[in-house]
Design a protein around this motif. Sequence first.
Motif, mmCIF file in Angstrom:
data_model
loop_
_atom_site.group_PDB
_atom_site.id
_atom_site.type_symbol
_atom_site.label_atom_id
_atom_site.label_comp_id
_atom_site.label_asym_id
_atom_site.label_seq_id
_atom_site.Cartn_x
_atom_site.Cartn_y
_atom_site.Cartn_z
ATOM 1 N N LEU A 80 0.818 -1.216 0.000
ATOM 2 C CA LEU A 80 0.000 0.000 0.000
ATOM 3 C C LEU A 80 0.852 1.266 0.000
ATOM 4 O O LEU A 80 0.560 2.219 -0.727
ATOM 5 N N ILE A 81 1.904 1.246 0.814
ATOM 6 C CA ILE A 81 2.772 2.432 0.867
ATOM 7 C C ILE A 81 3.345 2.721 -0.513
ATOM 8 O O ILE A 81 3.325 3.857 -1.001
ATOM 9 N N MET A 82 3.809 1.649 -1.161
ATOM 10 C CA MET A 82 4.365 1.819 -2.501
ATOM 11 C C MET A 82 3.316 2.407 -3.448
ATOM 12 O O MET A 82 3.579 3.360 -4.179
ATOM 13 N N ALA A 83 2.118 1.817 -3.417
ATOM 14 C CA ALA A 83 1.066 2.255 -4.338
ATOM 15 C C ALA A 83 0.669 3.704 -4.060
ATOM 16 O O ALA A 83 0.526 4.504 -4.983
ATOM 17 N N ILE A 84 0.514 4.034 -2.783
ATOM 18 C CA ILE A 84 0.037 5.379 -2.448
ATOM 19 C C ILE A 84 1.077 6.447 -2.800
ATOM 20 O O ILE A 84 0.757 7.453 -3.436
ATOM 21 N N PHE A 85 2.346 6.183 -2.431
ATOM 22 C CA PHE A 85 3.356 7.198 -2.752
ATOM 23 C C PHE A 85 3.599 7.301 -4.257
ATOM 24 O O PHE A 85 3.780 8.405 -4.789
ATOM 25 N N ALA A 86 3.559 6.166 -4.939
ATOM 26 C CA ALA A 86 3.724 6.218 -6.401
ATOM 27 C C ALA A 86 2.569 7.008 -7.014
ATOM 28 O O ALA A 86 2.756 7.777 -7.959
ATOM 29 N N MET A 87 1.369 6.839 -6.464
ATOM 30 C CA MET A 87 0.197 7.551 -6.992
ATOM 31 C C MET A 87 0.348 9.053 -6.763
ATOM 32 O O MET A 87 0.055 9.854 -7.653
ATOM 33 N N ILE A 88 0.816 9.409 -5.562
ATOM 34 C CA ILE A 88 1.002 10.841 -5.285
ATOM 35 C C ILE A 88 2.001 11.439 -6.272
ATOM 36 O O ILE A 88 1.756 12.479 -6.889
ATOM 37 N N LEU A 89 3.112 10.720 -6.451
ATOM 38 C CA LEU A 89 4.121 11.183 -7.406
ATOM 39 C C LEU A 89 3.525 11.283 -8.817
ATOM 40 O O LEU A 89 3.730 12.277 -9.527
ATOM 41 N N ALA A 90 2.752 10.256 -9.181
ATOM 42 C CA ALA A 90 2.159 10.232 -10.523
ATOM 43 C C ALA A 90 1.203 11.403 -10.723
ATOM 44 O O ALA A 90 1.167 12.002 -11.797
ATOM 45 N N ILE A 91 0.454 11.738 -9.667
ATOM 46 C CA ILE A 91 -0.487 12.851 -9.794
ATOM 47 C C ILE A 91 0.272 14.169 -9.974
ATOM 48 O O ILE A 91 -0.043 14.968 -10.859
ATOM 49 N N VAL A 92 1.319 14.351 -9.159
ATOM 50 C CA VAL A 92 2.095 15.602 -9.249
ATOM 51 C C VAL A 92 2.702 15.742 -10.648
ATOM 52 O O VAL A 92 2.522 16.765 -11.327
ATOM 53 N N ILE A 93 3.386 14.693 -11.103
ATOM 54 C CA ILE A 93 4.011 14.782 -12.432
ATOM 55 C C ILE A 93 2.936 14.855 -13.512
ATOM 56 O O ILE A 93 3.065 15.608 -14.477
ATOM 57 N N GLN A 127 24.758 3.240 -12.175
ATOM 58 C CA GLN A 127 25.969 3.062 -12.978
ATOM 59 C C GLN A 127 26.403 4.407 -13.574
ATOM 60 O O GLN A 127 27.586 4.730 -13.627
ATOM 61 N N LEU A 128 25.428 5.207 -13.989
ATOM 62 C CA LEU A 128 25.732 6.533 -14.547
ATOM 63 C C LEU A 128 26.017 7.545 -13.452
ATOM 64 O O LEU A 128 26.876 8.406 -13.596
ATOM 65 N N PHE A 129 25.238 7.458 -12.381
ATOM 66 C CA PHE A 129 25.390 8.423 -11.286
ATOM 67 C C PHE A 129 25.706 7.654 -10.003
ATOM 68 O O PHE A 129 24.794 7.213 -9.303
ATOM 69 N N PRO A 130 26.990 7.521 -9.699
ATOM 70 C CA PRO A 130 27.383 6.673 -8.558
ATOM 71 C C PRO A 130 26.726 7.110 -7.243
ATOM 72 O O PRO A 130 26.548 6.294 -6.346
ATOM 73 N N SER A 131 26.354 8.369 -7.144
ATOM 74 C CA SER A 131 25.743 8.807 -5.887
ATOM 75 C C SER A 131 24.399 8.127 -5.645
ATOM 76 O O SER A 131 23.872 8.130 -4.545
ATOM 77 N N LEU A 132 23.823 7.561 -6.692
ATOM 78 C CA LEU A 132 22.541 6.874 -6.535
ATOM 79 C C LEU A 132 22.719 5.430 -6.075
ATOM 80 O O LEU A 132 21.756 4.716 -5.840
ATOM 81 N N ARG A 133 23.997 5.003 -5.970
ATOM 82 C CA ARG A 133 24.229 3.624 -5.552
ATOM 83 C C ARG A 133 23.619 3.422 -4.163
ATOM 84 O O ARG A 133 23.731 4.283 -3.292
ATOM 85 N N GLY A 134 22.952 2.306 -4.000
ATOM 86 C CA GLY A 134 22.410 2.011 -2.680
ATOM 87 C C GLY A 134 21.072 2.667 -2.392
ATOM 88 O O GLY A 134 20.615 2.662 -1.256
ATOM 89 N N ILE A 135 20.420 3.266 -3.388
ATOM 90 C CA ILE A 135 19.064 3.775 -3.096
ATOM 91 C C ILE A 135 18.171 2.583 -2.761
ATOM 92 O O ILE A 135 18.264 1.537 -3.390
ATOM 93 N N PRO A 136 17.309 2.764 -1.749
ATOM 94 C CA PRO A 136 16.444 1.653 -1.360
ATOM 95 C C PRO A 136 15.558 1.225 -2.526
ATOM 96 O O PRO A 136 15.099 2.070 -3.309
ATOM 97 N N ALA A 137 15.327 -0.068 -2.603
ATOM 98 C CA ALA A 137 14.505 -0.607 -3.689
ATOM 99 C C ALA A 137 13.110 0.005 -3.687
ATOM 100 O O ALA A 137 12.530 0.253 -4.747
ATOM 101 N N ILE A 138 12.593 0.279 -2.504
ATOM 102 C CA ILE A 138 11.224 0.800 -2.435
ATOM 103 C C ILE A 138 11.133 2.189 -3.072
ATOM 104 O O ILE A 138 10.160 2.526 -3.752
ATOM 105 N N ILE A 139 12.214 2.985 -2.902
ATOM 106 C CA ILE A 139 12.240 4.315 -3.528
ATOM 107 C C ILE A 139 12.281 4.157 -5.050
ATOM 108 O O ILE A 139 11.538 4.809 -5.786
#
Lengths: 250, 236
Positions: B23-36, B80-92
């Motif tokens: 649910l958390i994934m769905a709700i936050f993805a939906m919020i993001l989808a609405i904003v974009i 791979q392109l932006f090493p600073s993104l290494r280790g971002i949580p899968a849920i994000i």
Amino acid sequence: MSLIEVKDLSVNIGKKKILKHINLNIEEGTVTALVGPSGSGKTTLLRTLNLLQIPTAGSLKVGTTTAIAGKIDTKTIHDLRQNSAMVFQQFNLFKNLTALENVANPLIYTNLANKKEAHKTALKILKKIGLEEVITQYPATLSGGQQQRVSIARAVAVRPRVILFDEPTSALDPELVESVLQTIAGLAKENITMILVTHEMDFARQIADEAVFIENGEVLSKGPAKELLSGRTSPRIDSFINSLKRSAFA
Amino acid sequence: MNFDWQYFLKALIQLPEYIPVTLIMAIFAMILAIVIGVIITVFQLSPFWILRRFAHFYISFFRGMPTLVQLFLIYYGLPQLFPSLRGIPAIIAAIVGLGFKESSYLSEIFRAGFNSVDEGQIEAGKALNISKITLFWHIVLPQATLNALPATGNTFVSLLKETSLAFTLGLTELFGEGKMLAGESFKYFETYLAVGILYWILIIIYTWLQSLLEKELLKPYRRDLNEPDRSEGPVS
Ligand SMILES: Nc1ncnc2c1ncn2[C@@H]1O[C@H](COP(=O)(O)OP(=O)(O)O)[C@@H](O)[C@H]1O
Ligand SMILES: [Mg+2]
């Protein structure tokens, strides 16, 4: 000086010449019937008087505002529209607002009144035309006749110097026409200046002072309504009026 | 037929523990989808061709690619392109991927919502000298929102189901947990049936909530509900 002065006004849409060299003067406090066959340019002329349509050539004065083709900016449009209001064939009420809000909110949105004053004004006008019972209803729940009367109230509320009616009863079921005509006749009695596009010839003869006949984007003739709309002055107008009668009985 | 009822019921009781992640994934993805989605809609309706072009490209890009490919691009590809993104949580990564994807659908839905507000009301507003911004906020937006509501709800339903793809990023959500249980017990049918039923229940509840909301919001516009009640005349 006339309230409305139209001088050599032409409108092209794309390459098509819709209105050609229109000249027209309308006096304060009069009712003018604008008649003519379908596609002759009546709607375009009304829309141009409100600058919903921008003219290609000529000039147009409503009240104290003059618009000259080629020199029309947003201020001209704003000033000119302060003098007029429009009633549309399809009512065009705001569907998300109640009847009362449809009349009151434009006053609030345009800073003509605060909420309390606006509601008071709206209620007064709606009462006067017998719509007190439906003020909390939304347009979708009103009959066509009621919707059109609300839209007339909306036009009256902004206290325009002229109200432009574009076939206000054409979209109505026959049994609803009368109530709308009565509302318009009531305004005529109060000497509100009106320009009325209509195919209701009997009604036009009754309430209009002047009549203008247009065809193919040109003013074919104009004059006192009773005379002009009797059809006796011109064979062309006579045949037009007869064609309306025939279609009414068809 | 050997259907292990006991195991099935156990799974049905055990699996809901993972519903919150889903649910958390769905709700936050939906919020993001609405904003974009709103931003892309504004681009689509803008007078600037470059913004319209961009919106067109965005929609076509995110609709044209399998969701799974997008998730992999974000989770495995971008670091791979932006090493600073290494280790971002899968849920994000999942929320961002699903949000981008669904925003492309939503922007089309929102645009249709705006276009369904008839031009006549806008003309009336102009004739009354109401400014464009006021007209937009008070007249167009409320109607467009209402018009877009049912289709937006359907998008959320698809989104809820698509969160099951997040297991491919190593995330343990409803489906991921089901897959693990099935792998341990070899009771594939029972486990996946339980998983399927849980998604189904979620969607039934959501659909019911949405229909309540729609009914409430549409009440004033409906003729039948507003017809004055003439059965009881005023006492006089
Ligand atoms: N937006 C438009 N684009 C092209 N042609 C138009 C447009 N609006 C009106 N016209 C044309 O202008 C002519 C006059 O139309 P209109 O003013 O609606 O006539 P009337 O109201 O007398 O029936 C018609 O031939 C119509 O097809
Ligand atoms: Mg017309």
